[in-house]
Design an enzyme around this catalytic site. Sequence first.
Site, PDB file in Angstrom:
ATOM      1  CB  SER A   1     -44.836  51.106 -10.562  1.00  0.00           C
ATOM      2  OG  SER A   1     -45.982  50.570 -11.171  1.00  0.00           O
ATOM      3  CD  GLU A   2     -50.255  53.058  -8.845  1.00  0.00           C
ATOM      4  OE1 GLU A   2     -49.171  53.534  -9.259  1.00  0.00           O
ATOM      5  OE2 GLU A   2     -51.354  53.397  -9.309  1.00  0.00           O
ATOM      6  CG  ASN A   3     -46.788  47.088  -9.238  1.00  0.00           C
ATOM      7  OD1 ASN A   3     -46.410  48.215  -9.539  1.00  0.00           O
ATOM      8  ND2 ASN A   3     -46.321  46.017  -9.821  1.00  0.00           N
TER       9      ASN A   3
ATOM     10  CD  GLN B   1     -49.854  46.881  -3.619  1.00  0.00           C
ATOM     11  OE1 GLN B   1     -50.992  47.306  -3.645  1.00  0.00           O
ATOM     12  NE2 GLN B   1     -48.957  47.246  -4.475  1.00  0.00           N
TER      13      GLN B   1
END
Lengths: 232, 220
Positions: free
Chosen positions: B47-49, B86
């Site tokens: 998940s990109e977070n 991030q």
Amino acid sequence: MDKTVKSSDEAVRDINDGAIILSAGFGLCGIPENLIRALVRKGSKDLTIICNNLGSTDSKDGQIYGAGLLAKNGQIKKFIGSFPGPIAKLPWFKELYRSKKIELEIIPQGTLNERIRCAGAGLGGFYTPTGVGTPIEEGKEKRLIDGREYILELPLAADFALIKAHKGDRAGNLVYRYSARNYNPVMAPAAKVAIAEVEELCEVGALDPDSVHTPGIFVSRIVKGETYEKRA
Amino acid sequence: MKKGLSKEAIAARAAREVQDGMYVNLGFGIPSLVAEYLAGRDVVLHSENGLIGMGPLAKQGEEDPDVINATKQLVTIAPGGAIVSQSDSFMIIRGGHLDMTFLGAFQVSENGDLANWKVPGEDNIPGVGGAMDLAVGAKAVVVAMTHADKDGSPKIVKECSYPLTGRRCVSLIVTDLAVIRVTGQGLVLEEAAPGFTAEEIQKVTEPKLIVSPGLKEIAV
């Protein structure tokens, strides 16, 4: 070394009109909520806010929180981020955008991160394949490296960074918790003044050096956050 | 009028592209439903977070506001999960470390161009998130979407009229009507939804489809 300040209000005392601010967090997770509320109280205007999303809605009351509070209070001149978020659907925000009272600069999320990282790392920019062939490449230098096209992206620095950590010591060493880490370690080094708020403030020496995510060298001020709503 | 696959069935078909051992990212919309059909599989969800090893949605009483996914849902961390910043999360994406990403789309073109971030028009506020990085970085980009938009216009087009997210990046399109592979020769219709013929699918697809000799029905 003791970088603690007594309150969030004192921590943001010199964030004046026109300041460029990195505001950490993703959604409402890992946001410097006490510092944002203090900045709303201070009322500084014409701010440039660099943040992944311009606040987000609480799933329970549907209201905007986070950096969106600054937009709601008319304090933001420009938002630089990857995703305005649910605020973009609200009539008052659409009106601000339509009447050009707020300027938006939308940057791909990975590019946003790397531009901020460059500013903190003393780099003059980087070549990325992200955005090639899209409107993002307009006006940017292009270069072919090993047969692949890249565009040049430049650093993105700020006057202040507003950081949220789970724990920190008086010297500014920080430890994050789970996905609340997100932009925090990237943003702290990229501003002239990084202000960190923490849920738990401890004495120097209490943190295991191996567990420190952001060392105090990147942090100018540290404050124990007064209240945590931690909305989601 | 005949109905194609439900959103859930599109997600279920898309999930069959995933092989054990893969690192996979799921975008917004129909792609986020793919997670449900990967439960119990030996697959790591990114998940990109900054979450590698996303578990199921948090049950009541299990919610932790410090554990969310890129859709801002309260989730859990799977055993063996890891947290990164991030910056490192996008190093994973751009650096070619993800095996597959599933993305939604407004339009996909004949040559695999993707448009999914901006609707034309001055009053439409755009938001790109991680889509452009995923489009250039993941080893395979699978689009999961409805075949036509709400007014019936084809979303698979000769050339995208919407601003692009990435050029020549899509490898497979899964819709409510068909499974279509993007190849150097053109779009190959490999599977059709139950009850739909190749001709019917062609009618709602702008570019000419190459019908695979092995054309089969989507197993639902």
